[in-house]
Design a protein around this motif. Structure first.
Motif, mmCIF file in Angstrom:
data_model
loop_
_atom_site.group_PDB
_atom_site.id
_atom_site.type_symbol
_atom_site.label_atom_id
_atom_site.label_comp_id
_atom_site.label_asym_id
_atom_site.label_seq_id
_atom_site.Cartn_x
_atom_site.Cartn_y
_atom_site.Cartn_z
ATOM 1 N N GLU A 107 -0.890 4.559 1.709
ATOM 2 C CA GLU A 107 -2.201 4.986 1.232
ATOM 3 C C GLU A 107 -3.136 5.263 2.401
ATOM 4 O O GLU A 107 -2.955 4.738 3.507
ATOM 5 C CB GLU A 107 -2.807 3.899 0.329
ATOM 6 N N ALA A 157 -4.210 2.823 5.389
ATOM 7 C CA ALA A 157 -3.178 1.794 5.598
ATOM 8 C C ALA A 157 -2.181 2.258 6.652
ATOM 9 O O ALA A 157 -0.974 2.294 6.441
ATOM 10 C CB ALA A 157 -2.463 1.493 4.281
ATOM 11 N N LYS A 181 0.827 -1.208 0.000
ATOM 12 C CA LYS A 181 0.000 0.000 0.000
ATOM 13 C C LYS A 181 0.864 1.263 0.000
ATOM 14 O O LYS A 181 0.412 2.327 0.402
ATOM 15 C CB LYS A 181 -0.915 0.001 1.228
#
Length: 216
Positions: A116, A119, A95
């Motif tokens: 992200e 995350a 991520k």
């Protein structure tokens, strides 16, 4: 030399597109390479507002647990007459949103691993074996020595992210190869062609630095 026991990592071979996890051989490779890079910057320090901060790493400071594919990062920090272990876990390198560099001194660079939204990693402040505090953040800061190995460390982080994305079916190897090939174009053209690339945050910093230099 300090030692820190962290969960054993397993990685997936990037050449096996159908696999869902990274194989042990890849885990071992990245664990050794990334930890070795960080050991190269052991005992680096910088002073801010009169306070000195010194950073050191355990022999193995970067690992990924096989069962959930999440990374753990560890660093010891000396400041104010005490030594604190900052242990960051739940780092999902699949991520990764991007990587940026932040200069703290001539010697110390922060390599910031942006994740992200949603995350988040968990950073624990551990003093004398006890967790003093913990906080969730969508980035991980790695204090790195400003020198010849900086580029290699960042490139290895990118490769790890891409391998995990391929293993999990989030991107194809062909797409990875194309982005790596086109990374040589101007940052403006690259961002326009690949608006969601993990290289874009670094590309934006290159543009910003160039603009600042031209304005001086």
């Amino acid at each position: 030399m300090k030692y820190l026991f962290l969960p054993i990592l397993l990685f997936v071979n990037i050449f096996s597109v159908q696999a869902q996890k990274l194989a042990y051989e890849r885990a071992d490779h990245y664990t050794k390479v990334l930890s070795s890079y960080q050991m190269d910057g052991n005992n680096i320090s910088y002073t801010i507002r009169g306070s000195k901060y010194e950073f050191s790493y355990p022999e193995t400071s970067f690992k990924i647990a096989f069962y959930n594919q999440l990374a753990t990062h560890a660093v010891y920090v000396k400041y104010g007459g005490k030594e604190v272990l900052f242990l960051t876990d739940s780092i999902n390198m699949a991520k990764l949103k991007g990587i940026t560099r932040h200069e703290m001194s001539d010697e110390v660079i922060i390599v910031r691993i942006h994740l992200e939204r949603g995350a988040s990693s968990i950073i624990r402040d551990i003093e004398e074996g006890k967790v003093v505090s913990s906080i969730k953040k969508e980035h991980v800061d790695v204090y790195f020595k400003n020198g010849a190995t900086l580029g290699g460390f960042i490139s290895t982080l990118y490769r790890l992210c891409f391998e995990m994305k391929v293993a999990q079916g989030l991107i194809t190897q062909a797409e990875v190869d194309t982005q790596n090939h086109d990374w040589g174009m101007t940052p403006e053209k690259f961002i326009k062609k690949y608006p969601n690339s993990i290289f874009n945050m670094e590309a934006e910093q290159i543009i910003e630095k160039r603009t600042k230099t031209q304005g001086e």
